[in-house]
Design a protein around this motif. Sequence first.
Motif, mmCIF file in Angstrom:
data_model
loop_
_atom_site.group_PDB
_atom_site.id
_atom_site.type_symbol
_atom_site.label_atom_id
_atom_site.label_comp_id
_atom_site.label_asym_id
_atom_site.label_seq_id
_atom_site.Cartn_x
_atom_site.Cartn_y
_atom_site.Cartn_z
ATOM 1 N N ARG A 30 -4.354 8.193 -3.781
ATOM 2 C CA ARG A 30 -3.394 7.153 -4.427
ATOM 3 C C ARG A 30 -2.099 7.506 -3.757
ATOM 4 O O ARG A 30 -1.461 6.469 -3.601
ATOM 5 C CB ARG A 30 -3.460 7.822 -6.090
ATOM 6 C CG ARG A 30 -2.674 6.589 -6.536
ATOM 7 C CD ARG A 30 -2.312 7.320 -8.244
ATOM 8 N NE ARG A 30 -1.701 8.410 -8.213
ATOM 9 C CZ ARG A 30 -0.535 8.791 -7.820
ATOM 10 N NH1 ARG A 30 0.373 7.958 -7.605
ATOM 11 N NH2 ARG A 30 0.038 10.046 -8.068
ATOM 12 N N ILE A 31 -1.796 8.719 -3.298
ATOM 13 C CA ILE A 31 -0.510 9.004 -2.867
ATOM 14 C C ILE A 31 -0.418 8.362 -1.458
ATOM 15 O O ILE A 31 0.541 7.991 -1.173
ATOM 16 C CB ILE A 31 -0.085 10.451 -3.110
ATOM 17 C CG1 ILE A 31 0.157 10.907 -4.461
ATOM 18 C CG2 ILE A 31 1.164 10.910 -2.242
ATOM 19 C CD1 ILE A 31 0.355 12.234 -4.568
ATOM 20 N N LEU A 32 -1.226 8.700 -0.467
ATOM 21 C CA LEU A 32 -1.402 8.243 0.753
ATOM 22 C C LEU A 32 -1.448 6.556 0.811
ATOM 23 O O LEU A 32 -0.683 5.944 1.742
ATOM 24 C CB LEU A 32 -2.555 8.616 1.527
ATOM 25 C CG LEU A 32 -2.551 10.110 1.656
ATOM 26 C CD1 LEU A 32 -3.461 10.611 2.227
ATOM 27 C CD2 LEU A 32 -1.226 10.723 2.654
ATOM 28 N N PHE A 33 -2.178 5.977 0.093
ATOM 29 C CA PHE A 33 -2.417 4.537 0.023
ATOM 30 C C PHE A 33 -1.848 3.585 -0.849
ATOM 31 O O PHE A 33 -1.691 2.440 -0.439
ATOM 32 C CB PHE A 33 -3.909 4.179 0.256
ATOM 33 C CG PHE A 33 -4.623 5.050 1.471
ATOM 34 C CD1 PHE A 33 -4.175 4.658 2.569
ATOM 35 C CD2 PHE A 33 -5.543 6.066 1.103
ATOM 36 C CE1 PHE A 33 -5.095 5.245 3.714
ATOM 37 C CE2 PHE A 33 -6.141 6.685 2.067
ATOM 38 C CZ PHE A 33 -5.812 6.231 3.490
ATOM 39 N N TRP A 34 -1.544 4.123 -1.870
ATOM 40 C CA TRP A 34 -0.683 3.306 -2.813
ATOM 41 C C TRP A 34 0.831 3.923 -3.015
ATOM 42 O O TRP A 34 0.698 5.159 -4.114
ATOM 43 C CB TRP A 34 -1.526 3.131 -4.279
ATOM 44 C CG TRP A 34 -1.056 2.179 -5.413
ATOM 45 C CD1 TRP A 34 -0.101 1.145 -5.078
ATOM 46 C CD2 TRP A 34 -1.354 2.086 -6.789
ATOM 47 N NE1 TRP A 34 0.038 0.374 -6.116
ATOM 48 C CE2 TRP A 34 -0.583 1.206 -7.238
ATOM 49 C CE3 TRP A 34 -1.949 3.030 -7.364
ATOM 50 C CZ2 TRP A 34 -0.616 0.869 -8.720
ATOM 51 C CZ3 TRP A 34 -2.155 2.886 -8.570
ATOM 52 C CH2 TRP A 34 -1.342 1.865 -9.312
ATOM 53 N N HIS A 35 1.717 3.587 -2.504
ATOM 54 C CA HIS A 35 2.975 4.279 -2.633
ATOM 55 C C HIS A 35 3.692 4.280 -3.743
ATOM 56 O O HIS A 35 4.891 4.319 -3.680
ATOM 57 C CB HIS A 35 3.821 3.614 -1.159
ATOM 58 C CG HIS A 35 3.019 3.829 -0.043
ATOM 59 N ND1 HIS A 35 2.742 5.242 0.382
ATOM 60 C CD2 HIS A 35 2.574 2.781 0.688
ATOM 61 C CE1 HIS A 35 1.874 5.049 1.606
ATOM 62 N NE2 HIS A 35 2.124 3.701 2.007
ATOM 63 N N ARG A 36 3.132 3.580 -4.872
ATOM 64 C CA ARG A 36 3.775 3.703 -6.127
ATOM 65 C C ARG A 36 3.605 5.032 -6.806
ATOM 66 O O ARG A 36 2.693 5.472 -6.873
ATOM 67 C CB ARG A 36 3.196 2.651 -7.204
ATOM 68 C CG ARG A 36 3.893 2.402 -8.297
ATOM 69 C CD ARG A 36 3.326 1.054 -9.023
ATOM 70 N NE ARG A 36 4.071 0.932 -10.444
ATOM 71 C CZ ARG A 36 3.196 1.073 -11.210
ATOM 72 N NH1 ARG A 36 1.852 1.374 -10.967
ATOM 73 N NH2 ARG A 36 3.899 1.004 -12.628
ATOM 74 N N GLY A 37 4.785 5.665 -7.344
ATOM 75 C CA GLY A 37 4.803 6.926 -7.870
ATOM 76 C C GLY A 37 4.066 6.725 -9.097
ATOM 77 O O GLY A 37 3.819 5.918 -10.027
ATOM 78 N N GLY A 38 3.161 7.935 -9.504
ATOM 79 C CA GLY A 38 2.473 8.191 -10.724
ATOM 80 C C GLY A 38 2.508 9.660 -11.199
ATOM 81 O O GLY A 38 2.988 10.491 -10.542
ATOM 82 N N HIS A 39 2.520 9.417 -12.530
ATOM 83 C CA HIS A 39 2.899 11.128 -13.033
ATOM 84 C C HIS A 39 2.082 10.941 -14.414
ATOM 85 O O HIS A 39 1.644 9.916 -14.844
ATOM 86 C CB HIS A 39 4.168 11.316 -13.375
ATOM 87 C CG HIS A 39 4.951 10.364 -14.260
ATOM 88 N ND1 HIS A 39 5.488 9.006 -13.924
ATOM 89 C CD2 HIS A 39 4.968 10.175 -15.618
ATOM 90 C CE1 HIS A 39 6.117 8.500 -15.026
ATOM 91 N NE2 HIS A 39 5.747 9.182 -15.928
ATOM 92 N N GLY A 40 1.740 12.167 -15.038
ATOM 93 C CA GLY A 40 1.375 12.333 -16.321
ATOM 94 C C GLY A 40 -0.303 12.856 -16.227
ATOM 95 O O GLY A 40 -0.794 12.655 -15.261
ATOM 96 N N MET A 41 -0.700 13.179 -17.256
ATOM 97 C CA MET A 41 -2.056 13.755 -17.371
ATOM 98 C C MET A 41 -3.315 12.582 -17.390
ATOM 99 O O MET A 41 -4.360 13.040 -17.650
ATOM 100 C CB MET A 41 -2.110 14.558 -18.497
ATOM 101 C CG MET A 41 -3.299 15.655 -18.591
ATOM 102 S SD MET A 41 -3.296 16.951 -17.357
ATOM 103 C CE MET A 41 -1.815 17.873 -17.496
ATOM 104 N N SER A 42 -2.842 11.332 -17.354
ATOM 105 C CA SER A 42 -3.866 10.399 -17.695
ATOM 106 C C SER A 42 -5.116 10.572 -16.786
ATOM 107 O O SER A 42 -5.981 10.214 -16.979
ATOM 108 C CB SER A 42 -3.146 9.268 -17.588
ATOM 109 O OG SER A 42 -2.256 8.757 -18.721
ATOM 110 N N GLY A 43 -4.656 10.707 -15.434
ATOM 111 C CA GLY A 43 -5.931 10.899 -14.455
ATOM 112 C C GLY A 43 -6.859 11.761 -14.707
ATOM 113 O O GLY A 43 -7.929 11.774 -14.454
#
Length: 93
Positions: free
Chosen positions: A57-70
């Motif tokens: 996700r970090i390498l190919f989708w450059h939108r930031g993400g955070h939280g425990m949802s994943g």
Amino acid sequence: HLLHFWRIFTSPFSHADWGHLIGNTLYFLPLSYLVISNGLSHYIAVWGCVVFLNLFRILFWHRGGHGMSGVVYGLVGYLLVIGLLEGDRSLLR
């Protein structure tokens, strides 16, 4: 992007606000308990899979993400698969 590799490991622990943190915690704790009750190695494997998928996700989708949802989704996915593999198949008929 490779300079920020630490985000792979820290993003589950960041939250937008208290509501986000409390909401994730309400799901995270009981799901974690259920997975750990099946074995600590299973719990560590779920976390490992989530971190591995987070890498993509970090390498190919450059939108930031955070939280425990994943992690919560990973725990739910594990419980669903284990439930189907080890559960009572007569319930599916």
